[in-house]
Design a protein around this motif. Structure first.
Motif, short mmCIF file in Angstrom:
data_model
loop_
_atom_site.label_atom_id
_atom_site.label_comp_id
_atom_site.label_asym_id
_atom_site.label_seq_id
_atom_site.Cartn_x
_atom_site.Cartn_y
_atom_site.Cartn_z
N PHE A 53 0.83 -1.21 0.00
CA PHE A 53 0.00 0.00 0.00
C PHE A 53 0.86 1.25 0.00
CE2 PHE A 53 -2.38 -3.39 2.08
CZ PHE A 53 -3.49 -3.43 1.24
N SER A 54 0.49 2.21 -0.85
CA SER A 54 1.21 3.48 -0.91
C SER A 54 0.39 4.56 -0.21
CB SER A 54 1.45 3.89 -2.35
OG SER A 54 0.22 4.25 -2.96
N ALA A 55 1.09 5.53 0.34
CA ALA A 55 0.42 6.66 1.00
C ALA A 55 -0.34 7.51 -0.01
CB ALA A 55 1.45 7.51 1.75
N ASP A 56 0.02 7.42 -1.28
CA ASP A 56 -0.69 8.18 -2.31
C ASP A 56 -2.13 7.71 -2.50
OD1 ASP A 56 1.61 9.64 -2.79
OD2 ASP A 56 2.22 8.38 -4.49
N ASP A 57 -2.36 6.41 -2.32
CA ASP A 57 -3.69 5.85 -2.60
C ASP A 57 -4.44 5.31 -1.39
OD1 ASP A 57 -3.52 6.28 -5.42
OD2 ASP A 57 -2.19 4.54 -5.57
N PHE A 58 -3.75 5.17 -0.25
CA PHE A 58 -4.37 4.52 0.90
C PHE A 58 -4.08 5.26 2.20
CE2 PHE A 58 -3.70 1.34 -2.33
CZ PHE A 58 -4.89 0.65 -2.35
N HIS A 59 -5.03 5.16 3.13
CA HIS A 59 -4.85 5.66 4.50
C HIS A 59 -4.56 4.46 5.38
CE1 HIS A 59 -6.48 9.57 3.49
NE2 HIS A 59 -7.54 8.99 2.96
N LEU A 60 -3.63 4.62 6.32
CA LEU A 60 -3.29 3.56 7.26
C LEU A 60 -3.49 4.10 8.67
CD1 LEU A 60 -0.65 0.94 7.15
CD2 LEU A 60 -0.53 2.49 9.08
N VAL A 61 -4.20 3.34 9.49
CA VAL A 61 -4.46 3.73 10.88
C VAL A 61 -4.13 2.54 11.78
CG1 VAL A 61 -6.24 4.38 12.55
CG2 VAL A 61 -6.31 5.33 10.24
N VAL A 62 -3.40 2.80 12.84
CA VAL A 62 -3.15 1.80 13.88
C VAL A 62 -3.95 2.25 15.10
CG1 VAL A 62 -1.44 0.66 15.32
CG2 VAL A 62 -0.84 1.36 12.98
N ASP A 63 -4.86 1.41 15.57
CA ASP A 63 -5.72 1.81 16.68
C ASP A 63 -5.10 1.47 18.04
OD1 ASP A 63 -6.24 -0.90 17.20
OD2 ASP A 63 -8.19 -0.89 16.20
N ASP A 64 -5.86 1.71 19.09
CA ASP A 64 -5.35 1.52 20.45
C ASP A 64 -5.13 0.05 20.83
OD1 ASP A 64 -8.09 1.02 20.45
OD2 ASP A 64 -8.38 1.78 22.48
N ARG A 65 -5.64 -0.90 20.04
CA ARG A 65 -5.37 -2.33 20.26
C ARG A 65 -4.20 -2.81 19.43
NH1 ARG A 65 -8.77 -6.76 20.84
NH2 ARG A 65 -8.25 -7.21 18.68
N ALA A 66 -3.59 -1.91 18.67
CA ALA A 66 -2.52 -2.23 17.71
C ALA A 66 -3.05 -2.98 16.50
CB ALA A 66 -1.37 -2.97 18.37
N ASP A 67 -4.36 -2.90 16.24
CA ASP A 67 -4.92 -3.42 15.00
C ASP A 67 -4.61 -2.41 13.91
OD1 ASP A 67 -5.98 -5.56 16.44
OD2 ASP A 67 -7.93 -4.58 16.69
N VAL A 68 -4.41 -2.89 12.71
CA VAL A 68 -4.07 -2.02 11.59
C VAL A 68 -5.22 -2.00 10.60
CG1 VAL A 68 -2.43 -1.62 9.71
CG2 VAL A 68 -1.62 -2.56 11.88
N HIS A 69 -5.59 -0.81 10.15
CA HIS A 69 -6.68 -0.62 9.20
C HIS A 69 -6.16 0.16 8.01
CE1 HIS A 69 -9.33 -1.77 12.55
NE2 HIS A 69 -8.56 -0.99 13.27
N VAL A 70 -6.42 -0.37 6.82
CA VAL A 70 -6.00 0.30 5.58
C VAL A 70 -7.26 0.54 4.76
CG1 VAL A 70 -4.64 0.09 3.48
CG2 VAL A 70 -3.78 -0.91 5.61
N ASN A 71 -7.44 1.78 4.32
CA ASN A 71 -8.58 2.15 3.49
C ASN A 71 -8.09 2.83 2.23
OD1 ASN A 71 -11.05 1.68 5.19
ND2 ASN A 71 -9.83 2.92 6.57
N LEU A 125 -8.80 -3.10 4.38
CA LEU A 125 -8.04 -4.25 4.89
C LEU A 125 -7.86 -4.04 6.38
CD1 LEU A 125 -6.03 -6.77 4.42
CD2 LEU A 125 -4.31 -5.02 4.74
N GLY A 126 -8.17 -5.03 7.17
CA GLY A 126 -7.93 -4.98 8.61
C GLY A 126 -7.02 -6.12 9.02
N TRP A 127 -6.01 -5.81 9.83
CA TRP A 127 -5.15 -6.84 10.41
C TRP A 127 -5.33 -6.81 11.91
CZ3 TRP A 127 0.32 -6.17 12.33
CH2 TRP A 127 0.84 -7.41 12.76
N PHE A 128 -5.71 -7.93 12.47
CA PHE A 128 -6.02 -8.05 13.89
C PHE A 128 -5.13 -9.12 14.50
CE2 PHE A 128 -9.68 -7.03 11.28
CZ PHE A 128 -10.09 -5.83 11.83
#
Length: 117
Positions: free
Chosen positions: A36-54, A62-65
């Motif tokens: 995933f590139s920052a040009d096309d996607f947003h990446l967020v790491v939440d307080d549980r350390a789960d990763v979300h890419v939109n 995409l969610g990684w748990f």
């Protein structure tokens, strides 16, 4: 006339079975995230350390748990693509122990089939 009893099961050798070693375990999640590139996607790491890419258009997720998605029985990855007014979207999920290389291949295919409009 007597008939010899047949023993249950079958007889074979290790060579005939062609035993294999299979990739197991979660592997390295960067195989997925590095697509995933920052040009096309947003990446967020939440307080549980789960990763979300939109995707910036909001249609791909995409969610990684790593410790399992809350409310599920061991879901470690979720891919979702929102549909349109004419075509339904879809989602795919993978267990926490699914090798990251398998998830990376699925993500790569989804990304390869997308196009800008």
């Amino acid at each position: 006339m007597t008939v010899a009893p047949v023993s249950p099961g079958f007889s074979t050798t290790v060579e005939a079975l062609r035993l294999r070693e299979w990739q197991l375990g979660p592997g390295e999640p960067t195989l997925v995230m590095d697509q995933f590139s920052a040009d096309d996607f947003h990446l967020v790491v939440d307080d549980r350390a789960d990763v979300h890419v939109n995707s910036k258009d909001g249609r791909f997720y995409l969610g990684w748990f790593p410790l399992s998605r809350p409310g599920t029985d061991g879901e470690g990855w979720r891919i979702a693509v929102t549909g349109t007014a004419k075509v339904r979207g879809y989602s795919i999920s993978f267990d926490v122990e699914t090798p990251a290389a398998v998830v990376a291949a699925a993500v790569a295919h989804v990304l390869e089939t997308s196009r800008r409009v």
